[in-house]
Design a protein around this motif. Sequence first.
Motif, PDB file in Angstrom:
ATOM      1  N   PHE A 139       0.831  -1.200   0.000  1.00 21.07           N
ATOM      2  CA  PHE A 139       0.000   0.000   0.000  1.00 21.07           C
ATOM      3  C   PHE A 139       0.868   1.253   0.000  1.00 21.07           C
ATOM      4  O   PHE A 139       0.653   2.185  -0.783  1.00 21.07           O
ATOM      5  CB  PHE A 139      -0.923  -0.014   1.228  1.00 21.07           C
ATOM      6  CG  PHE A 139      -1.963   1.071   1.235  1.00 21.07           C
ATOM      7  CD1 PHE A 139      -3.253   0.813   0.815  1.00 21.07           C
ATOM      8  CD2 PHE A 139      -1.655   2.359   1.678  1.00 21.07           C
ATOM      9  CE1 PHE A 139      -4.222   1.813   0.824  1.00 21.07           C
ATOM     10  CE2 PHE A 139      -2.605   3.363   1.686  1.00 21.07           C
ATOM     11  CZ  PHE A 139      -3.893   3.089   1.260  1.00 21.07           C
ATOM     12  N   VAL A 140       1.881   1.269   0.861  1.00 17.28           N
ATOM     13  CA  VAL A 140       2.726   2.460   0.997  1.00 17.28           C
ATOM     14  C   VAL A 140       3.544   2.692  -0.271  1.00 17.28           C
ATOM     15  O   VAL A 140       3.660   3.825  -0.758  1.00 17.28           O
ATOM     16  CB  VAL A 140       3.640   2.322   2.232  1.00 17.28           C
ATOM     17  CG1 VAL A 140       4.676   3.436   2.264  1.00 17.28           C
ATOM     18  CG2 VAL A 140       2.803   2.340   3.508  1.00 17.28           C
ATOM     19  N   LEU A 141       4.130   1.626  -0.841  1.00 13.98           N
ATOM     20  CA  LEU A 141       4.917   1.793  -2.063  1.00 13.98           C
ATOM     21  C   LEU A 141       4.042   2.257  -3.219  1.00 13.98           C
ATOM     22  O   LEU A 141       4.448   3.119  -4.009  1.00 13.98           O
ATOM     23  CB  LEU A 141       5.621   0.485  -2.416  1.00 13.98           C
ATOM     24  CG  LEU A 141       6.734   0.033  -1.471  1.00 13.98           C
ATOM     25  CD1 LEU A 141       7.407  -1.224  -2.012  1.00 13.98           C
ATOM     26  CD2 LEU A 141       7.769   1.122  -1.261  1.00 13.98           C
ATOM     27  N   ALA A 142       2.845   1.686  -3.360  1.00 15.03           N
ATOM     28  CA  ALA A 142       1.937   2.125  -4.414  1.00 15.03           C
ATOM     29  C   ALA A 142       1.578   3.595  -4.229  1.00 15.03           C
ATOM     30  O   ALA A 142       1.458   4.352  -5.210  1.00 15.03           O
ATOM     31  CB  ALA A 142       0.680   1.261  -4.416  1.00 15.03           C
ATOM     32  N   ALA A 180      -2.753  -3.420   2.249  1.00 11.82           N
ATOM     33  CA  ALA A 180      -3.548  -3.136   3.447  1.00 11.82           C
ATOM     34  C   ALA A 180      -3.217  -1.733   3.936  1.00 11.82           C
ATOM     35  O   ALA A 180      -2.045  -1.332   3.947  1.00 11.82           O
ATOM     36  CB  ALA A 180      -3.270  -4.161   4.542  1.00 11.82           C
ATOM     37  N   PHE A 181      -4.250  -0.990   4.331  1.00  7.24           N
ATOM     38  CA  PHE A 181      -4.035   0.345   4.886  1.00  7.24           C
ATOM     39  C   PHE A 181      -3.192   0.223   6.152  1.00  7.24           C
ATOM     40  O   PHE A 181      -3.486  -0.596   7.024  1.00  7.24           O
ATOM     41  CB  PHE A 181      -5.370   1.002   5.203  1.00  7.24           C
ATOM     42  CG  PHE A 181      -5.286   2.482   5.401  1.00  7.24           C
ATOM     43  CD1 PHE A 181      -5.321   3.334   4.322  1.00  7.24           C
ATOM     44  CD2 PHE A 181      -5.149   3.027   6.672  1.00  7.24           C
ATOM     45  CE1 PHE A 181      -5.244   4.708   4.491  1.00  7.24           C
ATOM     46  CE2 PHE A 181      -5.065   4.391   6.858  1.00  7.24           C
ATOM     47  CZ  PHE A 181      -5.105   5.239   5.764  1.00  7.24           C
ATOM     48  N   PRO A 182      -2.111   0.991   6.280  1.00  5.35           N
ATOM     49  CA  PRO A 182      -1.215   0.832   7.435  1.00  5.35           C
ATOM     50  C   PRO A 182      -1.929   1.000   8.761  1.00  5.35           C
ATOM     51  O   PRO A 182      -2.787   1.879   8.924  1.00  5.35           O
ATOM     52  CB  PRO A 182      -0.171   1.942   7.214  1.00  5.35           C
ATOM     53  CG  PRO A 182      -0.202   2.218   5.755  1.00  5.35           C
ATOM     54  CD  PRO A 182      -1.611   2.006   5.330  1.00  5.35           C
ATOM     55  N   ARG A 183      -1.560   0.158   9.702  1.00  6.75           N
ATOM     56  CA  ARG A 183      -2.175   0.225  11.028  1.00  6.75           C
ATOM     57  C   ARG A 183      -1.816   1.506  11.763  1.00  6.75           C
ATOM     58  O   ARG A 183      -2.566   1.953  12.637  1.00  6.75           O
ATOM     59  CB  ARG A 183      -1.721  -0.973  11.863  1.00  6.75           C
ATOM     60  CG  ARG A 183      -2.240  -2.319  11.368  1.00  6.75           C
ATOM     61  CD  ARG A 183      -1.454  -3.458  11.962  1.00  6.75           C
ATOM     62  NE  ARG A 183      -0.076  -3.449  11.453  1.00  6.75           N
ATOM     63  CZ  ARG A 183       0.850  -4.313  11.841  1.00  6.75           C
ATOM     64  NH1 ARG A 183       0.565  -5.233  12.745  1.00  6.75           N
ATOM     65  NH2 ARG A 183       2.066  -4.243  11.326  1.00  6.75           N
ATOM     66  N   ILE A 184      -0.666   2.097  11.433  1.00  3.75           N
ATOM     67  CA  ILE A 184      -0.246   3.306  12.130  1.00  3.75           C
ATOM     68  C   ILE A 184      -0.989   4.533  11.620  1.00  3.75           C
ATOM     69  O   ILE A 184      -0.798   5.629  12.134  1.00  3.75           O
ATOM     70  CB  ILE A 184       1.271   3.516  11.967  1.00  3.75           C
ATOM     71  CG1 ILE A 184       1.634   3.631  10.488  1.00  3.75           C
ATOM     72  CG2 ILE A 184       2.028   2.378  12.600  1.00  3.75           C
ATOM     73  CD1 ILE A 184       3.088   3.934  10.263  1.00  3.75           C
TER      74      ILE A 184
END
Length: 602
Positions: free
Chosen positions: A278-281, A322-326
């Motif tokens: 998710f973060v890289l995209a 997945a949307f990051p938990r943080i």
Amino acid sequence: MAKPKFRELDIAAKSYMEGLHFVSQHPMFAPLASHAQFVRREGNLCPENGWAVTTSTGHIHVHPKRRALSEEWIYILAHALLHLGFGHFQVKERQDLWNAACDCFIAKFLYDMKLGRPPAGDGRVELTAGSEEDLYLSFMERGLPSSFHNLGTAGHGYQDMILNPRTTGPSYWNNDNVNWQDCLGKGLTMAVTSAVNVTAGYEAYLGANQDVLTPALKARNWFISSYPLMGAMAADFKIIEDPVICNRLSISVAAVDAEAKEIYVNPAAGLDEQECRFVLAHEFLHVGLRHHARADGRDPYLWNVACDYVINQWLMEMGLGAFPRIGGLHDPDLKGMSAESIYDRIVNDIRLYRRVATFRGVGLGDILPPRVPDWWDRNDGLTLDEFYRSCLSNGLDYHYEQKRGLLPAGLVEEIRALSQPPILWDVELAKWFDHYFSPLEKVRTYSRISRRQSSTPDIPRPRWGPSAGDEDGRTFGVVLDTSGSMDTKLLGKALGAIASYSLSRDVPLVRVVFCDAAVYDQGYLAPEVIADRVSIKGRGGTILQPGIDLLEHAEDFPKNGPLLIITDGFCDRVKVHREHAFLIPKGQHLPFVPRGKVFRMD
């Protein structure tokens, strides 16, 4: 009692052991190496000036004292093992020519494989024969060419394959029942399997530390192998997971540097593989959609926040990772809005949105500022811009061709919009002319009377024309590179465009200077003369600075007159102190970053 002295491993042995370890761990050569016996001791069968010889019994005799780099030992040992794997131990009429033919094929195989480095030469071999047998018959008929000498590992005048060797001492290594061709087949299967696993992100690259395959690298490899929309961008970006660097840049989770093609991921964030996807995209889309170049004077941080809301909504609709938990920026009320619309909305409540956190942190944008503010307008910046746009455009086509699923309509629209061809060079040049030469207002004047009417020939009538004095100072300078490297078609195209635009903008005269290794001042020329046949002077070297200095200091040239410099890009750095533009061929780049505009002709 004195402490025992331990003998350190000599350099030759150290390099040899590194090469042997690499070959033994390589999936293609591991089955062969596990059954072969490597003999590195005094009195073995290796010649004094050789590197290694291979026997039909599976023994590889290595010179015990010769020094070589580890890459060279990799090549030597792989060469020896391939003699066994290819089944080269056959009895022939001319054993030396057969050995040379086998050496040629192995040298070409290793050169194409890019494995190791030969001890002598570059290892390049050009073969016309389809097999060792065909090459051997060719050598029998025509002799051994000089270019095929010394491709083996035994040294000059020796063969590196030994049939039925003499024993060099007691050996308990029995290789009589080993099927070497079968071992090579297993190695090829293992190599293909390993390549697939490396690409999929479930195995480290050969020779790499197994601990470096982090969730972020696995996610990056997944994009390359399984998600064509962003695969090209993932392959071109470097993932940096250094907590020291991330802390110095105040990156809590991730950030992207589009100019350096680097994505920073802080390992302290503890993201798993799905969250890393998710973060890289997220960071890939920042760059691919040109969010940095589209700021257009907006507040960088608030613009970054607006883009984050749009990207995160798309990624959640796509189900990508997945949307990051943080945490991250997501507001369902902003669904379907563009980044520009969201920015206009959040600027009305700056106090609230100044406290929100991007993936970099609170009050910080995850699009890192470039080292040079105008890098998108530089020559290399334009190249990167085109690269990023083409990555997403081609990835979108592959996504639909392979039926990878639906994408948000807003994302598809933005990619399609960015994929439109850029403005043609002649259109940009026309805008440049419009900026400096606005249309002249015509007035009724008797200074040049119009044709009299036949019914009233004695009555003069005014005509429409520019008022007196409007054309004064309405000119510009042209520095034309007439060096030998300039293409005649390019010169004709550039001069034709200048003449046409000058006529259409009511430019009466153009100051023209030819310049190669010397300066040839042509004075003021009418556009009609430029459009006609022009005698070019020069065709020597390229030194443009004298021509520019001549126009800048000319007393008969207006101080506010712009300059148009036509060159092929093969010139030294120049200094221009007035408004100017460069006209160069498409695909060429100037060796410096000019302050003026750059037009690239097709």
